[in-house]
Structure formats: structure tokens, C-alpha cells
Design a protein around this motif. Sequence first.
Motif, PDB file in Angstrom:
ATOM      1  N   PHE A  27     -14.577   1.181  -6.498  1.00 11.53           N
ATOM      2  CA  PHE A  27     -13.905  -0.067  -6.125  1.00 11.53           C
ATOM      3  C   PHE A  27     -12.698   0.207  -5.241  1.00 11.53           C
ATOM      4  N   ASP A  28     -12.677  -0.423  -4.088  1.00 13.21           N
ATOM      5  CA  ASP A  28     -11.469  -0.495  -3.277  1.00 13.21           C
ATOM      6  C   ASP A  28     -10.499  -1.404  -4.044  1.00 13.21           C
ATOM      7  N   CYS A  29      -9.210  -1.309  -3.735  1.00 11.58           N
ATOM      8  CA  CYS A  29      -8.222  -2.101  -4.478  1.00 11.58           C
ATOM      9  C   CYS A  29      -7.651  -3.272  -3.676  1.00 11.58           C
ATOM     10  N   ASP A  30      -6.840  -2.953  -2.653  1.00 13.48           N
ATOM     11  CA  ASP A  30      -6.238  -4.054  -1.867  1.00 13.48           C
ATOM     12  C   ASP A  30      -7.338  -4.875  -1.200  1.00 13.48           C
ATOM     13  N   GLY A  31      -7.340  -6.148  -1.488  1.00 12.53           N
ATOM     14  CA  GLY A  31      -8.328  -7.019  -0.847  1.00 12.53           C
ATOM     15  C   GLY A  31      -9.618  -7.150  -1.623  1.00 12.53           C
ATOM     16  N   PHE A  59     -11.598   3.808  -8.949  1.00  8.39           N
ATOM     17  CA  PHE A  59     -10.780   3.042  -7.994  1.00  8.39           C
ATOM     18  C   PHE A  59     -10.423   3.952  -6.826  1.00  8.39           C
ATOM     19  N   VAL A  60     -10.769   3.533  -5.612  1.00  6.91           N
ATOM     20  CA  VAL A  60     -10.573   4.368  -4.420  1.00  6.91           C
ATOM     21  C   VAL A  60      -9.791   3.555  -3.392  1.00  6.91           C
ATOM     22  N   THR A  61      -8.488   3.866  -3.296  1.00  5.77           N
ATOM     23  CA  THR A  61      -7.633   3.047  -2.430  1.00  5.77           C
ATOM     24  C   THR A  61      -7.007   3.860  -1.309  1.00  5.77           C
ATOM     25  N   ASN A  62      -6.880   3.246  -0.137  1.00  6.22           N
ATOM     26  CA  ASN A  62      -6.192   3.897   0.983  1.00  6.22           C
ATOM     27  C   ASN A  62      -4.692   3.671   0.928  1.00  6.22           C
ATOM     28  N   ASN A  63      -4.233   2.871  -0.014  1.00  7.37           N
ATOM     29  CA  ASN A  63      -2.819   2.550  -0.084  1.00  7.37           C
ATOM     30  C   ASN A  63      -2.037   3.762  -0.589  1.00  7.37           C
ATOM     31  N   GLY A 166       1.953   7.693   6.616  1.00 12.33           N
ATOM     32  CA  GLY A 166       1.326   6.699   5.723  1.00 12.33           C
ATOM     33  C   GLY A 166       2.062   5.388   5.878  1.00 12.33           C
ATOM     34  N   LEU A 167       1.723   4.430   5.045  1.00  8.32           N
ATOM     35  CA  LEU A 167       2.370   3.115   5.120  1.00  8.32           C
ATOM     36  C   LEU A 167       3.846   3.287   4.721  1.00  8.32           C
ATOM     37  N   ASP A 168       4.745   2.937   5.673  1.00 11.80           N
ATOM     38  CA  ASP A 168       6.186   3.160   5.461  1.00 11.80           C
ATOM     39  C   ASP A 168       6.905   1.828   5.682  1.00 11.80           C
ATOM     40  N   THR A 194      -5.653   5.038   8.224  1.00 11.89           N
ATOM     41  CA  THR A 194      -5.294   4.374   9.499  1.00 11.89           C
ATOM     42  C   THR A 194      -5.669   2.887   9.481  1.00 11.89           C
ATOM     43  N   ASP A 195      -5.627   2.295   8.302  1.00 12.24           N
ATOM     44  CA  ASP A 195      -5.927   0.842   8.206  1.00 12.24           C
ATOM     45  C   ASP A 195      -4.938   0.078   9.094  1.00 12.24           C
ATOM     46  N   SER A 196      -5.435  -0.808   9.924  1.00 10.87           N
ATOM     47  CA  SER A 196      -4.543  -1.508  10.869  1.00 10.87           C
ATOM     48  C   SER A 196      -3.672  -2.533  10.142  1.00 10.87           C
ATOM     49  N   THR A 197      -4.228  -3.141   9.090  1.00  6.78           N
ATOM     50  CA  THR A 197      -3.462  -4.195   8.406  1.00  6.78           C
ATOM     51  C   THR A 197      -3.512  -3.979   6.891  1.00  6.78           C
ATOM     52  N   LEU A 198      -2.514  -4.532   6.242  1.00  6.20           N
ATOM     53  CA  LEU A 198      -2.433  -4.492   4.774  1.00  6.20           C
ATOM     54  C   LEU A 198      -2.643  -5.914   4.268  1.00  6.20           C
ATOM     55  N   PRO A 199      -3.680  -6.148   3.476  1.00  6.22           N
ATOM     56  CA  PRO A 199      -3.874  -7.494   2.932  1.00  6.22           C
ATOM     57  C   PRO A 199      -2.859  -7.718   1.807  1.00  6.22           C
ATOM     58  N   SER A 200      -2.086  -8.777   1.905  1.00  6.34           N
ATOM     59  CA  SER A 200      -1.159  -9.089   0.813  1.00  6.34           C
ATOM     60  C   SER A 200      -0.782 -10.565   0.906  1.00  6.34           C
ATOM     61  N   PRO A 206       1.561  -5.443   8.547  1.00  2.15           N
ATOM     62  CA  PRO A 206       1.296  -4.155   9.215  1.00  2.15           C
ATOM     63  C   PRO A 206       0.769  -3.111   8.217  1.00  2.15           C
ATOM     64  N   GLY A 207      -0.282  -2.446   8.615  1.00  3.50           N
ATOM     65  CA  GLY A 207      -0.879  -1.432   7.740  1.00  3.50           C
ATOM     66  C   GLY A 207      -0.458  -0.037   8.142  1.00  3.50           C
ATOM     67  N   ALA A 208      -0.948   0.940   7.373  1.00  4.80           N
ATOM     68  CA  ALA A 208      -0.552   2.336   7.626  1.00  4.80           C
ATOM     69  C   ALA A 208      -0.875   2.764   9.050  1.00  4.80           C
ATOM     70  N   GLY A 209      -2.018   2.273   9.533  1.00  3.48           N
ATOM     71  CA  GLY A 209      -2.407   2.664  10.892  1.00  3.48           C
ATOM     72  C   GLY A 209      -1.383   2.217  11.925  1.00  3.48           C
ATOM     73  N   GLY A 227      -7.801   9.367   4.167  1.00  2.00           N
ATOM     74  CA  GLY A 227      -8.319   8.325   3.271  1.00  2.00           C
ATOM     75  C   GLY A 227      -9.712   7.900   3.729  1.00  2.00           C
ATOM     76  N   LYS A 228     -10.206   6.784   3.187  1.00  2.43           N
ATOM     77  CA  LYS A 228     -11.516   6.264   3.631  1.00  2.43           C
ATOM     78  C   LYS A 228     -11.432   5.936   5.114  1.00  2.43           C
ATOM     79  N   PRO A 229     -12.447   6.222   5.952  1.00  2.00           N
ATOM     80  CA  PRO A 229     -13.795   6.691   5.595  1.00  2.00           C
ATOM     81  C   PRO A 229     -13.942   8.205   5.545  1.00  2.00           C
ATOM     82  N   GLY A 252     -16.027  -2.918  -1.149  1.00  6.47           N
ATOM     83  CA  GLY A 252     -14.824  -2.937  -0.306  1.00  6.47           C
ATOM     84  C   GLY A 252     -14.681  -4.187   0.520  1.00  6.47           C
ATOM     85  N   ASP A 253     -13.473  -4.322   1.111  1.00  9.02           N
ATOM     86  CA  ASP A 253     -13.211  -5.503   1.946  1.00  9.02           C
ATOM     87  C   ASP A 253     -13.075  -5.134   3.416  1.00  9.02           C
ATOM     88  N   ARG A 254     -13.132  -3.831   3.707  1.00 12.08           N
ATOM     89  CA  ARG A 254     -12.875  -3.415   5.078  1.00 12.08           C
ATOM     90  C   ARG A 254     -14.060  -2.621   5.599  1.00 12.08           C
TER      91      ARG A 254
HETATM   92  O1  LIG Z   1      -2.263  -0.403   5.316  1.00 11.68           O
HETATM   93  C1  LIG Z   1      -2.783   0.164   4.383  1.00 11.68           C
HETATM   94  O2  LIG Z   1      -2.373   1.264   3.954  1.00 11.68           O
HETATM   95  C2  LIG Z   1      -4.026  -0.453   3.809  1.00 11.68           C
HETATM   96  O3  LIG Z   1      -4.219  -1.753   4.242  1.00 11.68           O
HETATM   97  C3  LIG Z   1      -4.074  -0.556   2.326  1.00 11.68           C
HETATM   98  O4  LIG Z   1      -3.456   0.464   1.782  1.00 11.68           O
HETATM   99  C4  LIG Z   1      -5.533  -0.659   1.930  1.00 11.68           C
HETATM  100  O5  LIG Z   1      -5.694  -0.297   0.607  1.00 11.68           O
HETATM  101  P1  LIG Z   1      -7.183  -0.380   0.002  1.00 11.68           P
HETATM  102  O6  LIG Z   1      -7.780  -1.645   0.542  1.00 11.68           O
HETATM  103  O7  LIG Z   1      -7.909   0.846   0.491  1.00 11.68           O
HETATM  104  O8  LIG Z   1      -6.982  -0.422  -1.504  1.00 11.68           O
END
Ligand SMILES: O=C(O)[C@H](O)[C@H](O)COP(=O)(O)O
Length: 328
Positions: A27-31, A59-63, A166-168, A194-200, A206-209, A227-229, A252-254
Motif C-alpha cells: 500500500f502506498d500511503c499519501d493519496g 506500507f511503501v511510501t515515497n514520503n 528529499g521533501l524539504d 522525485t514525486d512532483s507533487t505532494l497530495p495533502s 510541492p513534492g520532493a521532486g 524511492g518508487k519506482p 497506489g495513486d500515482r
Molecule cells: O512529494 C513527495 O515526497 C510525495 O508526494 C509523497 O511523499 C508521496 O508519498 P506516497 O504517496 O509515496 O506515500
Amino acid sequence: MAHLPKYLTGDQTAINEFIDKFDVFLFDCDGVLWSGDHLFEGTVETLELLRSRGKKTIFVTNNSTKSRADYLKKLTSMGIPGDVDEIFASAYSSAIYIARIMKLPAPKNKVFVLGESGIETELRSEGVEFIGGTDPALRRDITPEDYKGIADGSLLDDNVGIVLAGLDFHINYLKLAHAYHYLARGAKFLATNTDSTLPSNHTFFPGAGSISIPLINMTGQQPLALGKPSQAMMDAIEGKFRFDRKKACMVGDRLNTDIQFGIEGKLGGTLAVLTGNWLGRDAAQWARPATLIPKEATIPPYKTEPWQTNRPRSIKEGRDHARSPDRP
Ligand SMILES: O=C(O)[C@H](O)[C@H](O)COP(=O)(O)O
Ligand SMILES: [Mg+2]
């Protein structure tokens, strides 16, 4: 051959058949589980149902802003029972890669971090030295002394051999200047993801990318994303749980991280949900032949979140595009 997604509509038989194909659900987490601190409806029940049927959930998250222990706290606070060993976050996979795979010879193996405490905690747990990150001394405007000291190297650490982005949430010009000069000196360029956006909060930030883009722009280098992929993460997960990839499903959502992660990892199936980055930059992915979407890909029924009703219909309906399933 382009695979077209199958929709997992409200048909319970189809849902049961899908679930019974797999022993493990990544399972991805965010989104997928949540948007920021908002837990999606049905998340706890779905995980309980899968576990009651003997399915393994990972749970496999890029966050990378949180360590695995931080994530365990978040899962618990959201009413999701879990175990720290079931959590794979990109900060952890980055620390493992640096410490156990890259293994740069000391002392030139110090890391300059753009990111939050999650990265620092995981690097520390692997005994990797680092600077930057949440250091309050860097949370300020650049000064003439900084320019001078970075230019002549007196403010740089000669043992930095890696820049990890990473996401800063506190990114600034001074930190980017340090990171750029370390790269210019030959440091290896890594990214947790390198996710372009962070769902929240039911939209995107703005995402880590978007943190590593300035460095890519300045250096022309692409970071190695851990991170993924990246399949380094998949190999680490398989190595730990020893599961049959053909009996595993990535949820996943991405598309260009989660679904690609599952497909390139040759998992038995992927499940794309519509509650996260669906309308992020990845919507363009649907414009391409759906080669990333194997036939098992499905889109579960979902209750449109209130915020989604007025979302831009930026996705064409049609052959290669997923359509929002009719509401159950
Ligand atoms: O910007 C980011 O880092 C990503 O949007 C965020 O961390 C994604 O997390 P995930 O959907 O892999 O749980
Ligand atoms: Mg996600």
C-alpha cells in the motif's frame, strides 16, 4: 500491447476475485490511505478485511519526511494497527542504499541533506554521517560571508561525498547554494524520490521532486531516485518478506511511481485509486498508450470526496484514459 485498465466497480464478486488473486498488498500511503491528516473513508475496514483473509499488508511510501517509527505513530494515530517492519519509506531505502550498497570509503561518505528529520533518523540508524537537513543554522538568508565562504570552500565540508534531496519544507537559497557546490565538487546526486507533487488537504503541494529540480537545472545532472519506482526498493522489500511477486499487488495513486513500481517489479497486479495524485502531472500519463497499466489494473469504487466534485475534468474519457467510475 497497451493494457487497458479494468474497473473494479461495486460488484462484490469481482472485488473478491481480485483480492483472492494475491497474498500480499503493498500500500502506498499519501493519496491512498490519507490526504495529509485526513484518513480516507473505508481505509481501516479495507486493511482489516485483507488481514482477516490472511493477506500481508506492507506500507511503501515515497514520503521521506518521516522515519519508519514516525510512520508507525501516524498509522497508529489513524487507527491502523501496524508494525514498524511493515513500513518501507524512501528515507529508509535511501539510508540502506548509501550505507550498504554505495559504501563510499570514509571519511568522504558524509551526506549533505536537503530534507526533514525522517532522512536524518534513518541515516543515523545506519551510522551514516550527514550535515544540512533540519540544521537551524541554514534556515536563514544567504549573507556576503556565505557567498565568500562557499566560493573559497572554507564553509564547505571536504568529507561530503553525497547530496541527498528529499521533501524539504524549509528549502531556501542558502541550502541550494551549498548543495550545488557539493555537486560541483563531484558529490554523488541522490534523491529519496522525485514525486512532483505532494497530495495533502485534498489538493496538491510541492513534492520532493520540486526540491531537486533547481539542482537538476543548475547541474544538468539527474539524481538517482531511491524511492518508487526504483527497483532497489522493490528488491529490498522482496528480500525482507520473501514473497512471490506474482501473488503481490501494488495499490497506489500515482502512475509514474506506484503503478510503474508494480509493473516494472513484475508484480501480479496493480490497483490505481483516484484519491491522490491522479490529477497531478501524472494525468498526462493517461495520454500515453496505457502500457503502464497491466490488464489487472483496476480502479476501485470510490466515494467522490467532496473536494473532488468540482475538480477540473482534465482527463478525456476514452480508449486510453481511465474514467472515473460511476459512483456506487
Ligand atoms: O512529494 C513527495 O515526497 C510525495 O508526494 C509523497 O511523499 C508521496 O508519498 P506516497 O504517496 O509515496 O506515500
Ligand atoms: Mg501516493
